[in-house]
Design a protein around this motif. Structure first.
Motif, PDB file in Angstrom:
ATOM      1  N   LYS A   1       0.907  -1.138   0.070  1.00 28.96           N
ATOM      2  CA  LYS A   1       0.012  -0.114   0.048  1.00 28.96           C
ATOM      3  C   LYS A   1       0.749   1.216   0.012  1.00 28.96           C
ATOM      4  O   LYS A   1       1.851   1.410   0.773  1.00 28.96           O
ATOM      5  CB  LYS A   1      -0.902   0.072   1.146  1.00 28.96           C
ATOM      6  N   ASP A   2       0.454   2.240  -1.089  1.00 24.07           N
ATOM      7  CA  ASP A   2       1.212   3.461  -1.035  1.00 24.07           C
ATOM      8  C   ASP A   2       2.718   3.286  -1.518  1.00 24.07           C
ATOM      9  O   ASP A   2       3.411   4.282  -0.875  1.00 24.07           O
ATOM     10  CB  ASP A   2       1.084   4.367   0.166  1.00 24.07           C
ATOM     11  N   LYS A   3       2.943   2.172  -2.016  1.00 25.64           N
ATOM     12  CA  LYS A   3       4.398   2.092  -2.353  1.00 25.64           C
ATOM     13  C   LYS A   3       4.318   1.515  -3.877  1.00 25.64           C
ATOM     14  O   LYS A   3       3.333   0.881  -4.250  1.00 25.64           O
ATOM     15  CB  LYS A   3       5.059   1.227  -1.599  1.00 25.64           C
ATOM     16  N   ASP A   4       5.553   1.476  -4.411  1.00 28.58           N
ATOM     17  CA  ASP A   4       5.666   0.769  -5.733  1.00 28.58           C
ATOM     18  C   ASP A   4       5.533  -0.759  -5.393  1.00 28.58           C
ATOM     19  O   ASP A   4       5.946  -1.259  -4.517  1.00 28.58           O
ATOM     20  CB  ASP A   4       6.976   1.013  -6.596  1.00 28.58           C
ATOM     21  N   SER A   5       4.924  -1.550  -6.503  1.00 31.44           N
ATOM     22  CA  SER A   5       4.865  -2.955  -6.301  1.00 31.44           C
ATOM     23  C   SER A   5       4.511  -3.472  -7.602  1.00 31.44           C
ATOM     24  O   SER A   5       4.347  -2.775  -8.429  1.00 31.44           O
ATOM     25  CB  SER A   5       3.792  -3.311  -5.173  1.00 31.44           C
ATOM     26  N   GLN A   6       4.538  -5.000  -7.854  1.00 28.87           N
ATOM     27  CA  GLN A   6       4.245  -5.593  -8.815  1.00 28.87           C
ATOM     28  C   GLN A   6       3.001  -5.024  -9.339  1.00 28.87           C
ATOM     29  O   GLN A   6       2.825  -4.880 -10.655  1.00 28.87           O
ATOM     30  CB  GLN A   6       4.728  -6.850  -9.068  1.00 28.87           C
ATOM     31  N   VAL A   7       2.049  -5.364  -8.767  1.00 32.08           N
ATOM     32  CA  VAL A   7       0.634  -5.038  -8.799  1.00 32.08           C
ATOM     33  C   VAL A   7       0.163  -3.738  -9.380  1.00 32.08           C
ATOM     34  O   VAL A   7      -0.327  -3.565 -10.192  1.00 32.08           O
ATOM     35  CB  VAL A   7      -0.293  -5.777  -7.857  1.00 32.08           C
ATOM     36  N   GLU A   8       0.819  -2.709  -8.621  1.00 33.60           N
ATOM     37  CA  GLU A   8       0.786  -1.260  -8.902  1.00 33.60           C
ATOM     38  C   GLU A   8       1.320  -1.078  -9.969  1.00 33.60           C
ATOM     39  O   GLU A   8       0.611  -0.116 -10.739  1.00 33.60           O
ATOM     40  CB  GLU A   8       1.157  -0.609  -7.518  1.00 33.60           C
TER      41      GLU A   8
END
Length: 208
Positions: free
Chosen positions: A149-156
Protein backbone atom coordinates in the motif's frame (compact mmCIF):
# COMPACT_ATOMS: atom_id res chain seq x y z
CA UNK A 1 -7.12 -13.27 -28.06
CA UNK A 2 -5.79 -14.00 -24.59
CA UNK A 3 -2.85 -12.07 -23.21
CA UNK A 4 0.45 -13.79 -23.99
CA UNK A 5 3.60 -13.73 -21.83
CA UNK A 6 6.71 -13.22 -23.93
CA UNK A 7 10.40 -13.40 -23.08
CA UNK A 8 10.11 -14.35 -19.40
CA UNK A 9 12.47 -16.89 -17.82
CA UNK A 10 11.36 -19.82 -15.70
CA UNK A 11 11.60 -17.80 -12.46
CA UNK A 12 9.97 -14.70 -13.92
CA UNK A 13 7.01 -16.35 -15.65
CA UNK A 14 5.06 -17.45 -12.56
CA UNK A 15 5.69 -14.06 -10.95
CA UNK A 16 4.35 -12.06 -13.89
CA UNK A 17 1.38 -14.41 -14.29
CA UNK A 18 0.50 -14.08 -10.61
CA UNK A 19 0.88 -10.28 -10.65
CA UNK A 20 -1.22 -10.02 -13.82
CA UNK A 21 -4.03 -12.11 -12.37
CA UNK A 22 -4.00 -10.11 -9.13
CA UNK A 23 -3.99 -6.84 -11.10
CA UNK A 24 -7.13 -7.91 -12.97
CA UNK A 25 -8.83 -8.96 -9.72
CA UNK A 26 -7.88 -5.69 -8.02
CA UNK A 27 -9.21 -3.52 -10.88
CA UNK A 28 -12.48 -5.46 -10.93
CA UNK A 29 -12.79 -5.10 -7.16
CA UNK A 30 -12.20 -1.33 -7.44
CA UNK A 31 -14.90 -1.09 -10.10
CA UNK A 32 -17.35 -3.14 -8.03
CA UNK A 33 -16.61 -0.98 -5.00
CA UNK A 34 -17.22 2.14 -7.07
CA UNK A 35 -20.65 0.94 -8.23
CA UNK A 36 -21.67 0.21 -4.66
CA UNK A 37 -20.30 3.57 -3.47
CA UNK A 38 -19.08 2.23 -0.17
CA UNK A 39 -17.41 4.32 2.49
CA UNK A 40 -14.11 2.65 1.62
CA UNK A 41 -14.45 3.80 -1.99
CA UNK A 42 -15.39 7.35 -1.00
CA UNK A 43 -12.43 7.62 1.36
CA UNK A 44 -10.03 6.27 -1.25
CA UNK A 45 -11.42 8.61 -3.92
CA UNK A 46 -10.77 11.60 -1.70
CA UNK A 47 -7.27 10.45 -0.78
CA UNK A 48 -6.05 9.66 -4.30
CA UNK A 49 -8.16 11.97 -6.52
CA UNK A 50 -9.63 14.72 -4.35
CA UNK A 51 -12.41 16.96 -5.57
CA UNK A 52 -15.03 15.55 -3.16
CA UNK A 53 -16.22 12.97 -5.64
CA UNK A 54 -16.35 15.16 -8.75
CA UNK A 55 -13.83 12.87 -10.50
CA UNK A 56 -15.86 9.70 -9.94
CA UNK A 57 -17.18 9.51 -13.50
CA UNK A 58 -13.71 9.91 -14.98
CA UNK A 59 -12.22 7.33 -12.61
CA UNK A 60 -14.96 4.82 -13.37
CA UNK A 61 -14.46 5.35 -17.11
CA UNK A 62 -10.79 4.49 -16.77
CA UNK A 63 -11.51 1.44 -14.60
CA UNK A 64 -14.10 0.25 -17.13
CA UNK A 65 -11.59 0.67 -19.94
CA UNK A 66 -9.01 -1.33 -18.04
CA UNK A 67 -11.39 -4.25 -17.49
CA UNK A 68 -12.41 -4.22 -21.16
CA UNK A 69 -8.73 -4.43 -22.15
CA UNK A 70 -8.12 -7.31 -19.73
CA UNK A 71 -11.14 -9.27 -20.92
CA UNK A 72 -10.38 -8.61 -24.59
CA UNK A 73 -6.71 -9.54 -24.18
CA UNK A 74 -5.82 -6.41 -26.14
CA UNK A 75 -2.18 -6.51 -25.01
CA UNK A 76 0.65 -8.94 -24.40
CA UNK A 77 3.07 -8.83 -21.47
CA UNK A 78 6.66 -8.56 -22.63
CA UNK A 79 9.98 -8.88 -20.80
CA UNK A 80 12.11 -5.88 -21.64
CA UNK A 81 15.62 -4.68 -20.98
CA UNK A 82 16.96 -2.42 -18.25
CA UNK A 83 15.63 1.09 -18.88
CA UNK A 84 17.61 2.97 -16.25
CA UNK A 85 15.14 2.81 -13.37
CA UNK A 86 11.94 2.38 -15.37
CA UNK A 87 9.66 -0.38 -14.08
CA UNK A 88 7.39 -0.73 -17.09
CA UNK A 89 6.22 0.69 -20.40
CA UNK A 90 2.92 0.50 -22.30
CA UNK A 91 1.72 1.11 -25.84
CA UNK A 92 -1.42 3.25 -25.92
CA UNK A 93 -4.30 3.19 -28.34
CA UNK A 94 -5.27 6.85 -28.59
CA UNK A 95 -8.95 6.16 -29.22
CA UNK A 96 -11.01 7.50 -26.33
CA UNK A 97 -14.71 8.02 -26.99
CA UNK A 98 -17.04 10.19 -24.97
CA UNK A 99 -20.62 9.86 -23.83
CA UNK A 100 -22.03 8.37 -20.68
CA UNK A 101 -24.04 5.47 -19.34
CA UNK A 102 -26.75 5.66 -16.69
CA UNK A 103 -27.12 3.36 -13.71
CA UNK A 104 -29.95 3.44 -11.17
CA UNK A 105 -28.76 4.09 -7.64
CA UNK A 106 -29.99 5.36 -4.30
CA UNK A 107 -31.44 8.82 -4.60
CA UNK A 108 -32.12 8.54 -8.33
CA UNK A 109 -30.11 8.06 -11.49
CA UNK A 110 -26.32 8.36 -11.27
CA UNK A 111 -24.41 9.36 -14.40
CA UNK A 112 -21.16 7.58 -15.26
CA UNK A 113 -18.90 8.27 -18.23
CA UNK A 114 -18.72 5.60 -20.89
CA UNK A 115 -15.39 3.77 -20.91
CA UNK A 116 -12.63 4.62 -23.35
CA UNK A 117 -12.86 1.74 -25.80
CA UNK A 118 -10.43 0.97 -28.59
CA UNK A 119 -11.96 1.38 -32.04
CA UNK A 120 -11.00 -2.20 -32.90
CA UNK A 121 -13.29 -3.40 -30.09
CA UNK A 122 -16.22 -1.13 -31.00
CA UNK A 123 -16.20 -2.09 -34.68
CA UNK A 124 -15.68 1.48 -35.87
CA UNK A 125 -13.16 2.34 -38.56
CA UNK A 126 -12.04 -1.22 -39.32
CA UNK A 127 -8.35 -1.71 -39.98
CA UNK A 128 -7.00 0.53 -37.26
CA UNK A 129 -4.94 -0.84 -34.37
CA UNK A 130 -4.69 -4.36 -35.72
CA UNK A 131 -1.19 -4.75 -34.36
CA UNK A 132 -0.73 -6.32 -30.94
CA UNK A 133 0.11 -3.90 -28.15
CA UNK A 134 2.54 -4.66 -25.35
CA UNK A 135 2.86 -3.87 -21.68
CA UNK A 136 6.57 -4.27 -21.07
CA UNK A 137 8.21 -4.82 -17.69
CA UNK A 138 11.92 -4.44 -16.96
CA UNK A 139 14.22 -6.48 -14.70
CA UNK A 140 13.67 -3.93 -11.92
CA UNK A 141 10.00 -5.02 -11.81
CA UNK A 142 11.03 -8.33 -10.23
CA UNK A 143 12.76 -6.59 -7.31
CA UNK A 144 9.46 -5.05 -6.17
CA UNK A 145 7.16 -6.49 -3.51
CA UNK A 146 4.14 -8.30 -4.89
CA UNK A 147 1.69 -5.88 -3.26
CA UNK A 148 2.26 -2.86 -1.01
CA UNK A 149 0.00 0.00 0.00
CA UNK A 150 1.20 3.47 -1.03
CA UNK A 151 4.44 2.08 -2.45
CA UNK A 152 5.59 0.71 -5.78
CA UNK A 153 4.78 -2.96 -6.20
CA UNK A 154 4.38 -5.47 -9.01
CA UNK A 155 0.59 -5.20 -8.97
CA UNK A 156 0.63 -1.39 -8.75
CA UNK A 157 3.05 -1.19 -11.68
CA UNK A 158 0.78 -3.31 -13.88
CA UNK A 159 -2.27 -1.23 -12.91
CA UNK A 160 -0.30 1.92 -13.79
CA UNK A 161 0.75 0.58 -17.19
CA UNK A 162 -2.69 -0.85 -17.96
CA UNK A 163 -4.25 2.58 -17.40
CA UNK A 164 -1.85 3.99 -20.01
CA UNK A 165 -2.73 1.24 -22.47
CA UNK A 166 -6.48 1.14 -21.94
CA UNK A 167 -7.37 4.77 -21.24
CA UNK A 168 -4.46 6.94 -22.39
CA UNK A 169 -3.65 8.20 -18.91
CA UNK A 170 -0.48 10.25 -18.65
CA UNK A 171 2.54 10.52 -16.42
CA UNK A 172 1.57 14.03 -15.42
CA UNK A 173 4.06 16.66 -14.29
CA UNK A 174 3.77 19.25 -11.54
CA UNK A 175 6.38 22.01 -11.43
CA UNK A 176 8.37 20.07 -14.02
CA UNK A 177 8.56 16.88 -11.93
CA UNK A 178 6.85 13.70 -13.12
CA UNK A 179 4.19 12.49 -10.68
CA UNK A 180 5.61 9.13 -9.58
CA UNK A 181 5.46 7.58 -6.11
CA UNK A 182 3.25 8.70 -3.27
CA UNK A 183 4.64 12.24 -3.38
CA UNK A 184 3.73 12.38 -7.06
CA UNK A 185 0.25 11.02 -6.34
CA UNK A 186 -0.29 13.79 -3.79
CA UNK A 187 1.13 16.45 -6.13
CA UNK A 188 -1.19 15.36 -8.97
CA UNK A 189 -4.15 15.40 -6.59
CA UNK A 190 -3.48 18.91 -5.35
CA UNK A 191 -2.79 20.15 -8.89
CA UNK A 192 -6.09 18.74 -10.16
CA UNK A 193 -4.32 16.25 -12.46
CA UNK A 194 -4.98 13.03 -10.56
CA UNK A 195 -7.82 11.74 -12.74
CA UNK A 196 -5.44 11.55 -15.71
CA UNK A 197 -2.30 10.42 -13.88
CA UNK A 198 -1.46 6.72 -14.15
CA UNK A 199 0.28 6.55 -10.78
CA UNK A 200 -2.87 7.68 -8.98
CA UNK A 201 -4.76 4.73 -10.45
CA UNK A 202 -2.03 2.32 -9.43
CA UNK A 203 -2.01 3.53 -5.83
CA UNK A 204 -5.81 3.88 -5.66
CA UNK A 205 -6.48 0.33 -6.85
CA UNK A 206 -3.80 -1.06 -4.51
CA UNK A 207 -5.37 0.76 -1.56
CA UNK A 208 -8.65 -1.09 -2.02
Amino acid sequence: MATQYKGFTGDQLPQIQRAHMQMATAVQFALDTAFHRTGVFTTAMDKYFGGRGKHQSAVMAVLNSMMIAVRAGSYDLLMGKDEGGTLGLANTKGSAIGGYAKREGRGGVIKFDRPYVDVALTGNKPGRHKERMNITVTPLFFTLPFRAKDKDSQVETLVHELSHHAANTNDEKVLGITCYGMLGVKAARFAGKAANNAENYGYFVESL
